[in-house]
Motif scaffolding. Structure first.
Motif, short mmCIF file in Angstrom:
data_model
loop_
_atom_site.label_atom_id
_atom_site.label_comp_id
_atom_site.label_asym_id
_atom_site.label_seq_id
_atom_site.Cartn_x
_atom_site.Cartn_y
_atom_site.Cartn_z
N ALA A 78 11.87 -3.59 15.69
CA ALA A 78 11.16 -4.74 15.12
C ALA A 78 9.65 -4.52 15.19
O ALA A 78 8.91 -4.86 14.26
N ASN A 79 9.17 -3.93 16.28
CA ASN A 79 7.74 -3.65 16.43
C ASN A 79 7.27 -2.63 15.39
O ASN A 79 6.23 -2.80 14.76
N GLN A 80 8.06 -1.56 15.19
CA GLN A 80 7.70 -0.55 14.19
C GLN A 80 7.72 -1.15 12.79
O GLN A 80 6.83 -0.87 11.97
N LEU A 81 8.71 -1.98 12.52
CA LEU A 81 8.82 -2.61 11.21
C LEU A 81 7.60 -3.49 10.93
O LEU A 81 7.05 -3.47 9.82
N GLN A 82 7.15 -4.22 11.94
CA GLN A 82 5.98 -5.07 11.79
C GLN A 82 4.73 -4.22 11.54
O GLN A 82 3.92 -4.53 10.66
N GLN A 83 4.59 -3.12 12.28
CA GLN A 83 3.42 -2.25 12.09
C GLN A 83 3.43 -1.62 10.70
O GLN A 83 2.40 -1.56 10.02
N TYR A 84 4.58 -1.12 10.27
CA TYR A 84 4.67 -0.51 8.94
C TYR A 84 4.36 -1.53 7.85
O TYR A 84 3.69 -1.21 6.86
N PHE A 85 4.85 -2.75 8.02
CA PHE A 85 4.60 -3.81 7.04
C PHE A 85 3.11 -4.07 6.92
O PHE A 85 2.57 -4.18 5.82
N ILE A 86 2.42 -4.16 8.04
CA ILE A 86 0.97 -4.43 8.04
C ILE A 86 0.21 -3.28 7.39
O ILE A 86 -0.70 -3.48 6.57
N VAL A 87 0.60 -2.03 7.71
CA VAL A 87 -0.08 -0.87 7.12
C VAL A 87 0.09 -0.86 5.60
O VAL A 87 -0.87 -0.65 4.85
N VAL A 88 1.30 -1.11 5.14
CA VAL A 88 1.55 -1.12 3.69
C VAL A 88 0.81 -2.27 3.03
O VAL A 88 0.21 -2.11 1.95
N LEU A 89 0.81 -3.43 3.64
CA LEU A 89 0.12 -4.59 3.09
C LEU A 89 -1.38 -4.33 2.96
O LEU A 89 -1.98 -4.61 1.91
N VAL A 90 -1.99 -3.76 3.99
CA VAL A 90 -3.43 -3.46 3.94
C VAL A 90 -3.72 -2.43 2.85
O VAL A 90 -4.67 -2.57 2.07
N PHE A 91 -2.89 -1.40 2.76
CA PHE A 91 -3.09 -0.37 1.73
C PHE A 91 -3.00 -0.98 0.32
O PHE A 91 -3.84 -0.70 -0.54
N VAL A 92 -2.00 -1.81 0.10
CA VAL A 92 -1.83 -2.44 -1.22
C VAL A 92 -3.01 -3.35 -1.54
O VAL A 92 -3.52 -3.36 -2.67
#
Length: 138
Positions: A101-115
């Motif tokens: 869940a922690n990795q999923l949250q981090q990946y989501f934030i990274v992708v959101l910032v990039f987009v």
């Protein structure tokens, strides 16, 4: 004398080997060559020689290798049933290493910032090009 050297250098093939450069046969045995011409002749003699037909016959491989034959056993390829497909899919999904869940949250934030960054870049370029085109043609 210079004309003879130019004519002689034009007669020398570019891929001539040392054994093919017989200066006496070309009538250049008494002509003094410049240093550049001597270096060129030496370089031509140092090139590797091409394989001749006789060399191919010696090693026994003067022809193309025949293709390998495909397997003579005929195995019929059977279609996968839907039940078998689901079983294999579930088995493959069990092998997957799922993110925590922690990795999923981090990946989501990274992708959101990039987009969001990419949206900003495209918006600025769109605004700049639109303004430039309106000034040029408007």
């Amino acid at each position: 004398m210079a004309d003879e050297q130019e004519k002689a250098s034009a007669d020398i093939p570019a891929d001539a080997g040392a054994d093919e450069l017989d200066l006496e046969a070309m009538g250049l045995d008494n002509v003094e060559l410049t240093e550049e011409e001597q270096v060129a002749i030496a370089a031509a003699g140092a090139r590797p020689a091409r394989k001749t037909v006789a060399a191919e016959a010696v090693d026994g491989k003067g022809r193309a290798t025949p293709r390998r034959r495909r397997s003579t056993t005929t195995e019929e390829h059977r279609r996968t049933t839907p039940v078998q497909f689901v079983r294999e899919s579930v088995a493959e999904l069990r092998k997957v290493v799922w993110p925590t869940a922690n990795q999923l949250q981090q990946y989501f934030i990274v992708v959101l910032v990039f987009v969001l960054i990419m949206i900003g870049i495209v918006a600025v370029l769109d605004l700049a090009f639109g303004t430039a085109l309106l000034r040029i043609f408007g």
